[in-house]
Design a protein around this motif. Structure first.
Motif, PDB file in Angstrom:
ATOM      1  N   MET A   1       0.832  -1.163  -0.108  1.00 45.37           N
ATOM      2  CA  MET A   1      -0.185  -0.014  -0.207  1.00 45.37           C
ATOM      3  C   MET A   1       0.863   1.189   0.126  1.00 45.37           C
ATOM      4  O   MET A   1       1.893   1.300   0.538  1.00 45.37           O
ATOM      5  CB  MET A   1      -0.953   0.074   1.228  1.00 45.37           C
ATOM      6  N   LYS A   2       0.299   2.200  -0.783  1.00 43.90           N
ATOM      7  CA  LYS A   2       1.176   3.473  -0.592  1.00 43.90           C
ATOM      8  C   LYS A   2       1.259   4.188   0.584  1.00 43.90           C
ATOM      9  O   LYS A   2       0.268   4.221   1.358  1.00 43.90           O
ATOM     10  CB  LYS A   2       0.347   4.526  -1.646  1.00 43.90           C
ATOM     11  N   ALA A   3       2.300   4.928   0.799  1.00 43.73           N
ATOM     12  CA  ALA A   3       2.571   5.591   2.111  1.00 43.73           C
ATOM     13  C   ALA A   3       1.869   6.919   2.109  1.00 43.73           C
ATOM     14  O   ALA A   3       1.982   7.486   1.024  1.00 43.73           O
ATOM     15  CB  ALA A   3       4.089   5.738   2.275  1.00 43.73           C
ATOM     16  N   VAL A   4       1.062   7.055   3.236  1.00 37.79           N
ATOM     17  CA  VAL A   4       0.256   8.457   3.140  1.00 37.79           C
ATOM     18  C   VAL A   4       0.566   9.103   4.551  1.00 37.79           C
ATOM     19  O   VAL A   4       1.097   8.632   5.333  1.00 37.79           O
ATOM     20  CB  VAL A   4      -1.068   7.932   3.159  1.00 37.79           C
ATOM     21  N   LYS A   5       0.356  10.429   4.409  1.00 32.83           N
ATOM     22  CA  LYS A   5       0.759  11.090   5.402  1.00 32.83           C
ATOM     23  C   LYS A   5      -0.479  11.780   6.293  1.00 32.83           C
ATOM     24  O   LYS A   5      -0.243  12.387   7.384  1.00 32.83           O
ATOM     25  CB  LYS A   5       1.662  12.487   5.076  1.00 32.83           C
ATOM     26  N   THR A   6      -1.657  11.675   5.516  1.00 31.66           N
ATOM     27  CA  THR A   6      -2.968  12.094   6.253  1.00 31.66           C
ATOM     28  C   THR A   6      -3.971  11.263   6.212  1.00 31.66           C
ATOM     29  O   THR A   6      -3.995  10.033   5.391  1.00 31.66           O
ATOM     30  CB  THR A   6      -3.441  13.419   5.528  1.00 31.66           C
ATOM     31  N   VAL A   7      -4.987  11.260   7.174  1.00 33.76           N
ATOM     32  CA  VAL A   7      -6.036  10.358   6.925  1.00 33.76           C
ATOM     33  C   VAL A   7      -7.000  10.675   5.824  1.00 33.76           C
ATOM     34  O   VAL A   7      -7.436   9.621   5.243  1.00 33.76           O
ATOM     35  CB  VAL A   7      -6.867  10.454   8.273  1.00 33.76           C
ATOM     36  N   ASP A   8      -7.167  11.672   5.300  1.00 34.83           N
ATOM     37  CA  ASP A   8      -7.698  11.816   4.081  1.00 34.83           C
ATOM     38  C   ASP A   8      -7.080  11.091   2.661  1.00 34.83           C
ATOM     39  O   ASP A   8      -7.751  10.544   2.160  1.00 34.83           O
ATOM     40  CB  ASP A   8      -7.955  13.240   3.725  1.00 34.83           C
ATOM     41  N   GLU A   9      -5.782  11.100   2.812  1.00 31.61           N
ATOM     42  CA  GLU A   9      -5.088  10.510   1.839  1.00 31.61           C
ATOM     43  C   GLU A   9      -5.135   8.810   1.955  1.00 31.61           C
ATOM     44  O   GLU A   9      -5.433   8.156   0.776  1.00 31.61           O
ATOM     45  CB  GLU A   9      -3.630  10.575   1.901  1.00 31.61           C
ATOM     46  N   TYR A  42       1.650   3.360  12.224  1.00 26.40           N
ATOM     47  CA  TYR A  42       1.650   2.201  11.630  1.00 26.40           C
ATOM     48  C   TYR A  42       0.914   1.928  10.644  1.00 26.40           C
ATOM     49  O   TYR A  42       0.583   1.007  10.241  1.00 26.40           O
ATOM     50  CB  TYR A  42       1.316   1.205  12.587  1.00 26.40           C
ATOM     51  N   GLY A  43       1.128   3.191   9.641  1.00 27.87           N
ATOM     52  CA  GLY A  43       0.359   3.114   8.357  1.00 27.87           C
ATOM     53  C   GLY A  43      -0.980   3.038   8.123  1.00 27.87           C
ATOM     54  O   GLY A  43      -1.659   2.987   7.595  1.00 27.87           O
ATOM     55  N   MET A  44      -1.654   3.422   9.398  1.00 30.55           N
ATOM     56  CA  MET A  44      -3.200   3.708   9.450  1.00 30.55           C
ATOM     57  C   MET A  44      -3.610   4.554  10.160  1.00 30.55           C
ATOM     58  O   MET A  44      -2.739   5.071  11.116  1.00 30.55           O
ATOM     59  CB  MET A  44      -3.648   2.353   9.854  1.00 30.55           C
ATOM     60  N   PRO A  45      -4.860   5.143   9.974  1.00 29.23           N
ATOM     61  CA  PRO A  45      -5.235   6.191  10.735  1.00 29.23           C
ATOM     62  C   PRO A  45      -5.464   5.980  12.336  1.00 29.23           C
ATOM     63  O   PRO A  45      -5.569   4.758  12.743  1.00 29.23           O
ATOM     64  CB  PRO A  45      -6.661   6.332  10.326  1.00 29.23           C
TER      65      PRO A  45
END
Length: 76
Positions: A1-9, A42-45
């Motif tokens: 899964m793509k790394a994200v920086k925000t919960v929206d992403e 940990y990669g999740m919200p």
């Protein structure tokens, strides 16, 4: 899964119906803990308020909800 920086992403990585389910979980957490800090951990919200309250995540065939601390686990 793509790394994200925000919960929206994070949420926008998923198609419906997962996206809708994740938004529902997010909104429920925000209503229950309006002052909690929303972050990615940990990669999740994750939602933090004097430590991590909860995490949630989306997967191919389901969504999951994870309590973040012993006090919450003991409560439920």
């Amino acid at each position: 899964m793509k790394a994200v920086k925000t919960v929206d992403e994070y949420i926008h990585l998923f198609p419906d119906p997962q996206r809708s389910a994740l938004e529902t979980i997010r909104n429920t957490i925000r209503e229950a803990a309006p002052t909690a800090e929303e972050t990615i951990s940990y990669g999740m919200p994750a939602y933090k308020l004097n430590g991590v309250l909860v995490y949630f995540g989306g997967f191919k065939n389901h969504c999951s909800f994870f309590p973040g601390g012993n006090a919450l686990i003991e409560e439920f």
